[in-house]
Design a protein around this motif. Sequence first.
Motif, PDB file in Angstrom:
ATOM      1  N   GLU A 360       0.873  -1.071  -0.163  1.00  0.00           N
ATOM      2  CA  GLU A 360       0.107   0.025  -0.118  1.00  0.00           C
ATOM      3  C   GLU A 360       0.920   1.357   0.230  1.00  0.00           C
ATOM      4  N   GLY A 361       2.276   0.924   0.057  1.00  0.00           N
ATOM      5  CA  GLY A 361       3.170   2.452  -0.107  1.00  0.00           C
ATOM      6  C   GLY A 361       3.626   2.868   1.360  1.00  0.00           C
ATOM      7  N   ILE A 362       3.348   2.150   2.254  1.00  0.00           N
ATOM      8  CA  ILE A 362       3.977   2.569   3.644  1.00  0.00           C
ATOM      9  C   ILE A 362       4.812   1.607   4.453  1.00  0.00           C
ATOM     10  N   ILE A 363       5.952   2.640   4.781  1.00  0.00           N
ATOM     11  CA  ILE A 363       6.893   1.660   5.530  1.00  0.00           C
ATOM     12  C   ILE A 363       6.558   1.876   7.085  1.00  0.00           C
ATOM     13  N   TYR A 364       6.337   0.676   7.811  1.00  0.00           N
ATOM     14  CA  TYR A 364       5.773   0.661   9.183  1.00  0.00           C
ATOM     15  C   TYR A 364       6.826   0.392  10.325  1.00  0.00           C
ATOM     16  N   VAL A 377       5.345   5.695   7.428  1.00  0.00           N
ATOM     17  CA  VAL A 377       6.049   6.585   6.229  1.00  0.00           C
ATOM     18  C   VAL A 377       5.115   6.491   5.122  1.00  0.00           C
ATOM     19  N   ASN A 378       4.481   7.204   4.563  1.00  0.00           N
ATOM     20  CA  ASN A 378       3.746   6.831   3.433  1.00  0.00           C
ATOM     21  C   ASN A 378       4.653   7.431   2.150  1.00  0.00           C
ATOM     22  N   THR A 379       4.909   6.471   1.595  1.00  0.00           N
ATOM     23  CA  THR A 379       5.802   6.811   0.266  1.00  0.00           C
ATOM     24  C   THR A 379       4.928   6.878  -1.128  1.00  0.00           C
ATOM     25  N   GLY A 380       3.748   6.335  -1.111  1.00  0.00           N
ATOM     26  CA  GLY A 380       2.729   6.475  -2.275  1.00  0.00           C
ATOM     27  C   GLY A 380       3.172   5.605  -3.356  1.00  0.00           C
ATOM     28  N   ASN A 407      14.667   7.637  10.904  1.00  0.00           N
ATOM     29  CA  ASN A 407      15.175   7.324  11.898  1.00  0.00           C
ATOM     30  C   ASN A 407      14.472   6.301  12.610  1.00  0.00           C
ATOM     31  N   ALA A 408      15.203   5.193  13.008  1.00  0.00           N
ATOM     32  CA  ALA A 408      14.288   3.784  13.202  1.00  0.00           C
ATOM     33  C   ALA A 408      13.571   3.979  14.646  1.00  0.00           C
ATOM     34  N   ASP A 409      13.718   4.850  15.380  1.00  0.00           N
ATOM     35  CA  ASP A 409      12.983   5.154  16.684  1.00  0.00           C
ATOM     36  C   ASP A 409      11.714   5.937  16.367  1.00  0.00           C
ATOM     37  N   THR A 410      11.620   6.731  15.386  1.00  0.00           N
ATOM     38  CA  THR A 410      10.450   7.772  15.289  1.00  0.00           C
ATOM     39  C   THR A 410       9.774   7.591  13.725  1.00  0.00           C
ATOM     40  N   GLY A 411      10.652   7.069  12.759  1.00  0.00           N
ATOM     41  CA  GLY A 411      10.186   6.999  11.335  1.00  0.00           C
ATOM     42  C   GLY A 411      10.330   8.424  10.757  1.00  0.00           C
ATOM     43  N   GLU A 412      10.923   9.336  11.579  1.00  0.00           N
ATOM     44  CA  GLU A 412      11.293  10.721  10.638  1.00  0.00           C
ATOM     45  C   GLU A 412      12.260  10.260   9.660  1.00  0.00           C
ATOM     46  N   ILE A 413      12.214  11.168   8.427  1.00  0.00           N
ATOM     47  CA  ILE A 413      12.829  11.061   7.398  1.00  0.00           C
ATOM     48  C   ILE A 413      14.121  11.859   7.677  1.00  0.00           C
ATOM     49  N   ILE A 414      15.218  11.027   7.606  1.00  0.00           N
ATOM     50  CA  ILE A 414      16.605  11.805   7.574  1.00  0.00           C
ATOM     51  C   ILE A 414      17.079  12.312   6.535  1.00  0.00           C
ATOM     52  N   TRP A 415      16.795  11.655   5.438  1.00  0.00           N
ATOM     53  CA  TRP A 415      17.004  12.033   3.759  1.00  0.00           C
ATOM     54  C   TRP A 415      16.387  10.996   2.823  1.00  0.00           C
TER      55      TRP A 415
END
Length: 637
Positions: A360-364, A377-380, A407-415
């Motif tokens: 479905e395009g999501i990294i969980y 994180v929704n990649t689309g 970021n493995a703890d939060t899912g924040e996109i680093i780049w």
Amino acid sequence: MINTDRFPLYILLILLFSISFSFKGENKNEIKFAFLTDLHVTEGNESENNLARVVDDINFSEVDMVIITGDYTETGSDSELVLVKKHIDKLTKPYLIIPGNHETNWSESACLKIHELWGNDRFIIEFNNFILVGFSTGPFMKMGDGHVKQEDIQWLRKELSFRMDKNKKLLSFTHYPLAEGLDNWFEITDLLKQYGCIAAFCGHGHKPGLHNFDGIPGIMGRSMVFRNDKLPGYNIVEIKNDSLYVFEKKTGHNSLRQTIKFPINNPTEIKGLHVSPKPDYNVNKQFPDITKSYQWTDTASIFSGVCLVGDSVFIYGNSLGWLKAINFKQNKIEWQTKFQGSIYSTPALYNKIIVFGSVEGIIYGLNVKSGTINWKVNTGKPVLASPVIKNHSVFIGGGNTTFYRLNADTGEIIWKFEEVNGLIQGKATVHKDFVVFGAWDRHLYCLSAATGELKWKWNNGRPNILFSPGNIVPVISNKRVFIAAPDRFITSLELKSGKQVWRSNKHQVRESIGISPEGNEVYFKLMNDSIASISTIDKDFKTVWVVDAGIKYDHNPCPLLANNNFVFGATKNGLITAVNRQKRAIHWMHKISNSSVNNMVFDEHNNIWTSSIDGKISRITFKKPDSQKTVILNTNE
């Protein structure tokens, strides 16, 4: 599966996971249909014009319906699927359609586009006294034998038990023949024979012919373009007067050429034809100290690998979209969470978080104890790639345009790197500041782990995207990158610059690769029965050894596993082979199933855990490894 826009009155019922309808003709014991297979349509190619001619020809014919059994595209791209639908929607007859390996192996949407366009990848209909059933035979998003998903077998069993009676005649439609090459063919033929299937139609071989599918008359259809004919053609099937006829029809010609005829009540014509042998597990008797000490069987197929959590739990995803945590000591489900579409991404563990991608395009990122969502994180775009966890970060390909560091703890996109033009399917390799991964756009990429900037990209110079390093796991050692890709070359590149060091097709490789613990040897499972070792120390290409590993022809992309003593390879038909690194010979072999092995991992006791696409998680235990006899079959170089 049916052209519902033109024929809405034919549809009586749409069931979850199936499409079925019923309609009547004049004679309840007669049926006539056009049978298309192996169209291999590419946009702007002559194949597109050929399909248009076939559609026009069928529209002037007297058939009840049209049935298409796969490989209607060349690469399974979304644009090719849309193109094919545009043409076949011009049919003035109702049509049914199922995918072939060209749709399910290289699909950029992980087969979601097929469902979007046609509603499903299987069908069952009733026409007069006939029941027609069709279903997908894979393979699914990787090289391997064909496979009927476990949930499709359950669906088929349920539908036939509900619909069949003594007056009904059953016809089956698949892309792969119900024979060797379809890993669980015997399960299908056993079920179809139970309900008196009078014929099983297939494609894949391009050549029309009559076969014996374990006692069922098998009818392979001709491809749209056959031999050196200038005119495209197709098959017409007619059942009447208790006989089945198959004709070849060329576009623009009024005449038909009969290719097959037999009485449906006594098809003696198939007697004496080759029947595929059932799977043989006798190899396990040769190595009694190797045992399958644990097995978990899912009700669906499994396309992901298995992730071990501690000494009592493993986690995997199945083809119905369930991510499951299994306590194998208690043999029970700890938790299970449902997601959209099949799960291909092998979960990875970071502290108390399980990370994976979904179609479905999501990294969980899930809580490992409960399966609840910590972050997403929704990649689309469909995420088939497996994550790599390093330096508190997740490195993963997200669909067909972007590679992420999270970021493995939060899912924040680093780049994120957004310059990819094809599906990123394989697992990346992260080494110091280098992130190396391949894509189905012909390229191998190397990024800075710190910034995501492109260091270099490489391709083999060939235009065919099916030769791309799309489903590979690169190996990095001694300042070089090693890959095995579908072009059947082993390639060595400088890690820092991407400069090609050497390329060799001396050994016929595909996508299966591994590395020794000390990094001095890279291992390849060859397509011709062998496992080979290549030096990473020598600058020039150098074979260290080649062992006849007893695996026969194989193209399963499962990475090889190695420890200090052995190299382990896994095949498309469930055979695990251990090669003694020092003696350069087979140490043991064990067959866990007849289906493709997805991955292999060691546990803390040096047992091997595997998942296979027939829905099995297995643990291989070595009872007395020191007492086993090493079998020397053949050693070269």
